[in-house]
Structures are given as structure tokens and as C-alpha cells.
Design an enzyme around this catalytic site. Structure first.
Site, mmCIF file in Angstrom:
data_model
loop_
_atom_site.group_PDB
_atom_site.id
_atom_site.type_symbol
_atom_site.label_atom_id
_atom_site.label_comp_id
_atom_site.label_asym_id
_atom_site.label_seq_id
_atom_site.Cartn_x
_atom_site.Cartn_y
_atom_site.Cartn_z
ATOM 1 N N ASP A 80 7.701 1.508 -7.385
ATOM 2 C CA ASP A 80 6.829 1.528 -6.201
ATOM 3 C C ASP A 80 6.478 2.968 -5.815
ATOM 4 O OD1 ASP A 80 5.322 0.668 -4.062
ATOM 5 O OD2 ASP A 80 6.982 -0.191 -2.927
ATOM 6 N N GLY A 81 5.425 3.099 -5.065
ATOM 7 C CA GLY A 81 4.995 4.390 -4.560
ATOM 8 C C GLY A 81 5.739 4.772 -3.292
ATOM 9 N N LYS A 93 8.113 5.239 3.594
ATOM 10 C CA LYS A 93 7.267 4.205 3.009
ATOM 11 C C LYS A 93 6.722 3.317 4.121
ATOM 12 C CE LYS A 93 8.376 1.895 -0.660
ATOM 13 N NZ LYS A 93 6.969 1.967 -1.103
ATOM 14 N N GLU A 102 9.631 -4.222 0.847
ATOM 15 C CA GLU A 102 9.884 -3.112 -0.081
ATOM 16 C C GLU A 102 11.327 -2.642 0.019
ATOM 17 O OE1 GLU A 102 5.402 -1.163 -0.237
ATOM 18 O OE2 GLU A 102 6.885 -0.274 1.088
ATOM 19 N N LYS A 120 2.642 13.946 -2.522
ATOM 20 C CA LYS A 120 3.627 13.211 -1.726
ATOM 21 C C LYS A 120 4.970 13.944 -1.612
ATOM 22 C CE LYS A 120 0.919 9.504 -1.500
ATOM 23 N NZ LYS A 120 1.218 8.265 -2.172
HETATM 24 C C1 A5P Z 1 3.213 0.240 1.141
HETATM 25 O O1 A5P Z 1 3.689 -0.376 2.283
HETATM 26 C C2 A5P Z 1 3.748 1.614 1.039
HETATM 27 O O2 A5P Z 1 5.107 1.764 1.196
HETATM 28 C C3 A5P Z 1 3.287 2.303 -0.224
HETATM 29 O O3 A5P Z 1 4.245 2.253 -1.221
HETATM 30 C C4 A5P Z 1 3.009 3.695 0.125
HETATM 31 O O4 A5P Z 1 2.203 3.660 1.282
HETATM 32 C C5 A5P Z 1 2.304 4.444 -0.990
HETATM 33 O O5 A5P Z 1 1.015 3.949 -1.168
HETATM 34 P P1 A5P Z 1 -0.021 4.656 -2.110
HETATM 35 O O6 A5P Z 1 0.528 4.584 -3.491
HETATM 36 O O7 A5P Z 1 -1.284 3.861 -1.931
HETATM 37 O O8 A5P Z 1 -0.180 6.065 -1.616
#
Ligand code: A5P
Length: 224
Positions: A80-81, A93, A102, A120
Site C-alpha cells: 500500500d501507499g 495514511k 488499511e 512522501k
Molecule cells: C488511502 O486511504 C491512503 O492511506 C493512501 O494509501 C494514501 O493516501 C496514499 O495515496 P496515494 O498513493 O494516492 O498518494
């Protein structure tokens, strides 16, 4: 390939046949879902759990078998990001509003690989407003408590309405400016009645951070 894409594709290299994979939410996780979908359509066998309704539907469209969250007993790998990553692997997040699922997926996964572009990476968390999911009927009282902790809090809006999470809750975005002790702040926020979960993910949940760059490079940071 862009920075998000190279980080995502690199993370997918860790997926093995037979795994249960946690799929993240957002524009970076999107590329991991896309890549994994291509591998599944080529014969890779696995099952996945989505960290949001949107991700579940994207994954299904990509041909990835999604298992019901309630049926999952074990998650091998979560990709995940994040909105911010500090030097100690702590994360903010929830920019996409999926932080509760998440965090549950992250907590229950053997390995959590975070995929980000270099923007980030921060020394100290806090420039990105911290998302906190709250119970709707107590939202205003809870928001006031978050402000007493030193933040400037706002109920998240989307398209002129209060944003509602996949769990039917509201999100309060709190600007702390600088978060000196993310682990302590996470605990302090989570003890406020009315808070469902904060978007602070302690670094202990994270095994690797993959940082992508537009020139195709990926830095792999391994949490000792
Ligand atoms: C989703 O709720 C978030 O936790 C995302 O993982 C976080 O905002 C990163 O999103 P992007 O990859 O779109 O920057």
C-alpha cells in the site's frame, strides 16, 4: 513508468503463488493492483483482500480473486501507499479515507511493503493533515478534543458534503504541523471515545519502504 509505478511493480515482485495479498488504496496502490491483475491473468494463483470497496472493485475488474474480509484468517503480504513516511518507518495514511481497513490489514499481515514516490519521504510527520476516523454522532465533540491536543481540525468534505468512509463514519483531518512522537500521539488519539482509528501507523507495522523515482530507480529501505 513513473515513480509510483516503479515502486508498485517492484513490490509486486515479492508476491508468490498461494499467498493471500492485502491490496492498498490510492493512486500508487493502483499500479500494484494493475500489475498483479496481469500476473493473475497469466496464471499466478493467489487470493486477495481489499483495503477499501474501491480497491475490491478495481481488483475484481483486473481478475484478482477477492476474499471476503470476514473470512480472512491470515494475510501474507500487504502492499500500500502512504501520505508521509518518516525516517523511522512511521506513516501517515488515510488521505483516501480508507485508514481503518488499511490499519487492520497492516496489523494482520506478515509483511507490509509501503510504496511511495520520493515526495512522501519526510524527516518528521505532520505536514500532511492527519486523518482520524470518528463516529458520526460524536464528530463535533471528538473534533474539539483533537484540537485540544494541539491540532487544527476539520471535518472532511467531498463534493459539498461530509465525507463518509466505507465504514459509515466521518473523517477529521488534523493539522499538527510537526508530530514529534507519532507512536505516543497515535495512542493518545485512539483513547478518545468517538475515535475509531487514527491514520498514524507506527513503524513497527512496516517491514519495507520502496521509494520510486521518475528515472526508474527504486530505493529499498528495509526495517531492521
Ligand atoms: C488511502 O486511504 C491512503 O492511506 C493512501 O494509501 C494514501 O493516501 C496514499 O495515496 P496515494 O498513493 O494516492 O498518494
Amino acid at each position: 513508468m513513473n515513480a509510483k509505478q516503479v515502486a508498485a511493480y517492484k513490490a509486486v515482485e515479492a508476491v508468490q503463488a498461494g499467498m493471500t495479498v492485502g491490496l492498498g488504496t490510492g493512486s500508487t496502490a493502483y499500479f500494484a493492483i494493475e500489475r498483479l491483475g496481469a500476473l493473475v491473468r497469466n496464471g499466478l494463483q493467489l487470493q486477495a483482500v481489499g483495503s477499501s470497496l474501491k480497491t475490491e472493485s478495481l481488483a475484481r475488474e483486473a481478475g484478482i480473486p477477492i476474499v471476503d474480509f470476514a473470512e480472512v484468517r491470515h494475510i501474507d503480504l500487504y502492499i500500500d501507499g502512504a501520505d508521509e513516511v518518516d525516517e523511522n518507518f512511521n506513516l501517515v495514511k488515510g488521505g483516501g479515507g480508507a485508514l481503518v481497513r488499511e490499519k487492520i490489514v497492516a496489523f494482520n499481515s506478515d509483511t507490509f511493503i509501503v510504496i511511495v514516490d520520493s515526495s512522501k519521504q519526510v524527516q518528521t510527520l505532520g505536514a500532511f493533515p492527519l486523518p482520524v476516523e470518528v463516529v458520526p454522532f460524536a464528530a463535533n465533540l471528538t473534533l474539539r478534543h483533537l484540537e485540544k491536543m494541539g491540532g487544527k481540525a476539520a471535518l472532511r468534505q467531498k463534493e459539498g458534503r461530509t465525507f463518509v468512509s466505507d465504514n459509515g463514519n466521518f473523517i477529521v483531518d488534523v493539522q499538527f504541523g510537526v508530530i514529534q512522537d507519532p507512536v505516543a500521539l497515535n495512542v493518545a488519539i485512539n483513547v478518545i471515545p468517538g475515535v475509531v482509528e487514527s491514520g498514524l501507523f507506527p513503524g513497527t507495522m512496516v517491514q519495507r519502504v520502496l521509494v520510486g523515482y521518475d528515472d526508474g530507480r527504486v530505493d529499498v529501505r528495509v526495517h531492521a
